[in-house]
Structure formats: structure tokens, C-alpha cells
Design an enzyme around this catalytic site. Sequence first.
Site, mmCIF file in Angstrom:
data_model
loop_
_atom_site.group_PDB
_atom_site.id
_atom_site.type_symbol
_atom_site.label_atom_id
_atom_site.label_comp_id
_atom_site.label_asym_id
_atom_site.label_seq_id
_atom_site.Cartn_x
_atom_site.Cartn_y
_atom_site.Cartn_z
ATOM 1 N N TYR A 253 -19.820 -12.700 -4.864
ATOM 2 C CA TYR A 253 -18.712 -12.941 -3.926
ATOM 3 C C TYR A 253 -17.845 -14.071 -4.455
ATOM 4 O O TYR A 253 -18.368 -15.111 -4.864
ATOM 5 C CB TYR A 253 -19.250 -13.335 -2.546
ATOM 6 C CG TYR A 253 -18.983 -12.267 -1.515
ATOM 7 C CD1 TYR A 253 -17.679 -11.874 -1.243
ATOM 8 C CD2 TYR A 253 -20.020 -11.634 -0.848
ATOM 9 C CE1 TYR A 253 -17.423 -10.872 -0.330
ATOM 10 C CE2 TYR A 253 -19.767 -10.628 0.069
ATOM 11 C CZ TYR A 253 -18.462 -10.249 0.327
ATOM 12 O OH TYR A 253 -18.201 -9.261 1.224
ATOM 13 N N GLU B 35 -14.466 -15.001 -2.884
ATOM 14 C CA GLU B 35 -13.229 -15.077 -2.075
ATOM 15 C C GLU B 35 -12.415 -16.281 -2.501
ATOM 16 O O GLU B 35 -12.949 -17.371 -2.716
ATOM 17 C CB GLU B 35 -13.579 -15.161 -0.589
ATOM 18 C CG GLU B 35 -13.921 -13.805 -0.017
ATOM 19 C CD GLU B 35 -14.188 -13.833 1.481
ATOM 20 O OE1 GLU B 35 -13.949 -14.876 2.120
ATOM 21 O OE2 GLU B 35 -14.629 -12.800 1.994
ATOM 22 N N ASP C 252 7.264 0.269 -8.728
ATOM 23 C CA ASP C 252 5.865 0.693 -8.831
ATOM 24 C C ASP C 252 5.716 1.432 -10.165
ATOM 25 O O ASP C 252 6.098 2.596 -10.291
ATOM 26 C CB ASP C 252 5.554 1.604 -7.635
ATOM 27 C CG ASP C 252 4.141 2.157 -7.657
ATOM 28 O OD1 ASP C 252 3.478 2.066 -8.711
ATOM 29 O OD2 ASP C 252 3.706 2.696 -6.625
ATOM 30 N N THR D 27 -1.139 0.416 -10.895
ATOM 31 C CA THR D 27 -2.573 0.617 -11.000
ATOM 32 C C THR D 27 -2.928 0.251 -12.434
ATOM 33 O O THR D 27 -2.054 0.137 -13.297
ATOM 34 C CB THR D 27 -2.966 2.091 -10.736
ATOM 35 O OG1 THR D 27 -2.182 2.926 -11.581
ATOM 36 C CG2 THR D 27 -2.751 2.476 -9.285
ATOM 37 N N LYS E 224 -4.148 4.238 -15.280
ATOM 38 C CA LYS E 224 -3.412 5.422 -15.756
ATOM 39 C C LYS E 224 -3.068 5.219 -17.237
ATOM 40 O O LYS E 224 -3.995 5.135 -18.043
ATOM 41 C CB LYS E 224 -2.200 5.664 -14.855
ATOM 42 C CG LYS E 224 -2.619 5.941 -13.393
ATOM 43 C CD LYS E 224 -1.462 6.331 -12.519
ATOM 44 C CE LYS E 224 -1.920 6.737 -11.129
ATOM 45 N NZ LYS E 224 -1.878 5.641 -10.155
ATOM 46 N N ARG F 159 -10.293 1.639 -12.619
ATOM 47 C CA ARG F 159 -9.572 1.990 -11.393
ATOM 48 C C ARG F 159 -9.276 0.705 -10.616
ATOM 49 O O ARG F 159 -10.195 -0.064 -10.315
ATOM 50 C CB ARG F 159 -10.479 2.908 -10.577
ATOM 51 C CG ARG F 159 -9.854 3.676 -9.481
ATOM 52 C CD ARG F 159 -10.697 4.892 -9.170
ATOM 53 N NE ARG F 159 -10.516 5.880 -10.233
ATOM 54 C CZ ARG F 159 -9.478 6.708 -10.305
ATOM 55 N NH1 ARG F 159 -8.549 6.711 -9.377
ATOM 56 N NH2 ARG F 159 -9.373 7.558 -11.309
HETATM 57 N N1 DSN Z 1 -1.089 7.813 -8.073
HETATM 58 C C1 DSN Z 1 -1.252 9.164 -7.638
HETATM 59 C C2 DSN Z 1 -1.246 10.093 -8.802
HETATM 60 O O1 DSN Z 1 -0.228 10.054 -9.438
HETATM 61 O O2 DSN Z 1 -2.152 10.875 -9.086
HETATM 62 C C3 DSN Z 1 -2.300 9.346 -6.662
HETATM 63 O O3 DSN Z 1 -2.093 8.475 -5.583
#
Ligand code: DSN
Length: 418
Positions: free
Chosen positions: A55, A57, A201, A227, A230, A236
Site C-alpha cells: 500500500y 497511498e 486522449d 493508456t 496500446k 494495462r
Molecule cells: N480504448 C478502447 C479500444 O480502443 O479498444 C477500449 O476502451
Amino acid sequence: MRTAKQFLAVTDPEIYAVYTGERKRQEEGIELIASENIVHPAVLAALGSVLTNKYAEGYPHARYYGGCEVVDVAEDLARERAKKLFGCDHVNVQPHSGSQANMAVYFATLQAGDTILAMDLAHGGHLTHGSAVNFSGKLFNFVHYGVRKEDGRIDMDDVEKKAMEFRPKMIVCGASAYPREIDAEAFYGVAKKAGALLMFDIAHIAGLVAMKLHKDPVPWCDFVTTTTHKTLRGPRGGMVMCRAEHAKALDKMIFPGMQGGPLMHAIAAKAVSFKLALEPSFKDYQKQILINAKALADALTGYGFNLVSGGTDNHMMLLDLRNRGLTGKVMEHALNQAGLTVNKNAVPFDTEKPTITSGIRIGTPAVTTRGFGEPEMKRVAGWIERIAKDVENEGLRKAVKEEVRALCAEFPAYPDLE
Ligand code: DSN
């Protein structure tokens, strides 16, 4: 002494079977989902480690728990490396996902009911860009822009018109299913005119952005969210970058505003993936993603497939299957049975339901990681064509699956992993 995997096999054979089954599926099939990738074994090692026990925080050197001096190093490294990779003023590496990264920006800067201008999900946007069934659309007053019917490209005139009419507090750019470059500078011009904050984004294109193979949005935006799993090829998770003036509000919103304990195993894995992304070979990888996407797009176009916007500038393409008399659902299923994984996807101005759709989305990040080049992309296009021409033929699917398996054996996803 046993490895962690051996403990899993003995302790929970059912979940061990899931692990081995999924490993086999990934090794023997061709992953074409544009948002997926194959992470380095060192990233897997950080994720599956004792770091999950801790933990922590708070933030490095200002935690609410004792014993954080070791994991602090991981978060410091993740932050330093991310800043070097993207050239941003400030970064927060704690968001558990892309959705939480976007939520953090909205909550840090806006009040419930405020107006936000973003890309329509039905035209390639994202759930968290104001879909009515998502927290974003429920809490904020989203107005949407989309692509032009004629060429499938973002209509900047429409963006400007809506920005001046609705005076949003924030403009969001970035997409989940848009195969063309997005011009952050042009969005900045509109945001400035309308007096709005600008958020980009970059979840899908983060690897391309980091390697400057996509026009850099960082200098133009108040916030850049992403994210990490990708094109960036990390674990993730999510991350937010921002201008220095927003740093305090952002950090306060992520903790204690939204999240409790950060996932220190995921943060350590993010740090590992950023280290790998800072190596020169990462640029070659990102270049090859683009070369492969272009090769696949050209070959599919040659077979008569209709690509939204006529092609691709990035790692993905969107096939409008209406001229082939197919739906996304049917094609996703048939390709999956042939060992080629894609996702059904709405195309702009789609007349089918989101559970059916008229399109499929295809991306090259994962196949590029396993070493596919242009010749392999041509073979992939050939398989897609054969399945599309005879979509109900189960024998054909089985035959293609064998060919796919044979090609995959030449390009193992994890050649050096036990
Ligand atoms: N980010 C999305 C995708 O492109 O697969 C899923 O939320």
C-alpha cells in the site's frame, strides 16, 4: 523452491488452465485488435511480483503508509522516464486505466453539468468522451463533433462552429477508431478562440507520439491522457500529463480525490516499459507499425475493401463492410475462428446497432511486435479476403487457422520465455 507459475498450477489448476490456454491462443493466433500489444517479459515480471503487496497511498516521499521507501524508487523512475519520453511538464502515473485518467482531468478542472466538446463515439471517439451510458455523459453536458461523410476526416469547421456556439469549458480530441492524424495545433486554435481548456486522449497513438511519428500534441494541450498498454507497449494502465499550472489540481484529484492505493506493481511495470521505449529500437518498432499498417491497408484496398477515409496515417484502419454485404459481427466471428482476432466496430454514419456494426477495426501494433513485416501483412490481407468471400465456410476457416498457426510458429510472441 518453485516458480510463481508452478505455485499457480498446484494451487488453482482451473486458473492455471486459463493462463496456459490464453498463452496458447496468443502464440497461435494473429492479434489484430488495434488497442492490444505483446509486452516484454520484463514488464510481465514486474506485474507478477511482490510489489502488488504494498500500500502506498500518496505520492513518492509523501505517503500515508510506512515502508514505501523502496516502491518510491519505482514511481520516481516511472515519472522521470515518462517526462523524458513525452517532454511534458508534469505527469501522474497512478491512474489505473485510461478511463480513470480521463475522469481525473474532468474532475480536476470542471464542475458537474459543465459543457465539453468531444468526438462522437459513433464516429470513432471513446465511451469516456461523453457517451450517454458512461459517467462522462451522465455528469457533464457533452456536445459532439464528428467526421465528414464525404471523406471520413474530422471536420474542423464543425469543431469551430460548435465551440463558438456552445462555449465549452473543455475541448477533447483523440479517438479510439480514427485512422488519420489529429492536428492538436488546429484544436488549440479553436480552444483558444472559445476560451476552453484542451485535452488530447492519445491512448491509441501514444507510442507514435512519443517517437514523434505523429504530430506532437504536448506543446498544445493543457492535458494529455493515455493508456500505457496500446502502441506504448506497457502494462494495462493509465497516465496523465499536463502543464505545470495544472499539476497540483490533477495530483490532488487522482489521490485522494478518486483513487486510493496506487497499483505499485503496475507502476513499476510502467517504468520498465518507459525504459524500453527510450531505447533507439522503439523508434524502429513504431516506424514498422506504420509501414505494416500501410501495407495491410493497401492490400485490403486492392481486394476491394472500403477503408473509412480511404486509408490510414497511423496504426489502424477501419473497414466498412457494407460493400461486401457483411456485418462487423459476422466478420469478427468468422475471422476469430480462423485465428485472426479483430473487433467489430461502428463506422461513421452506421445504420447497424453497436452490437452488430457495419465494420471491423484492424491494427498492427501486436503483429509488429512479433516481427511481422510487409510480406506477412500481405498474407494477412489475403486471409481476410478469403474469409470475406466465403464467410459461412467452416472448412475454409479451419484451413486458414492452420496456415495462421504455421506462420505464427515462425514468429513466436515469447521466444525466450519458459
Ligand atoms: N480504448 C478502447 C479500444 O480502443 O479498444 C477500449 O476502451
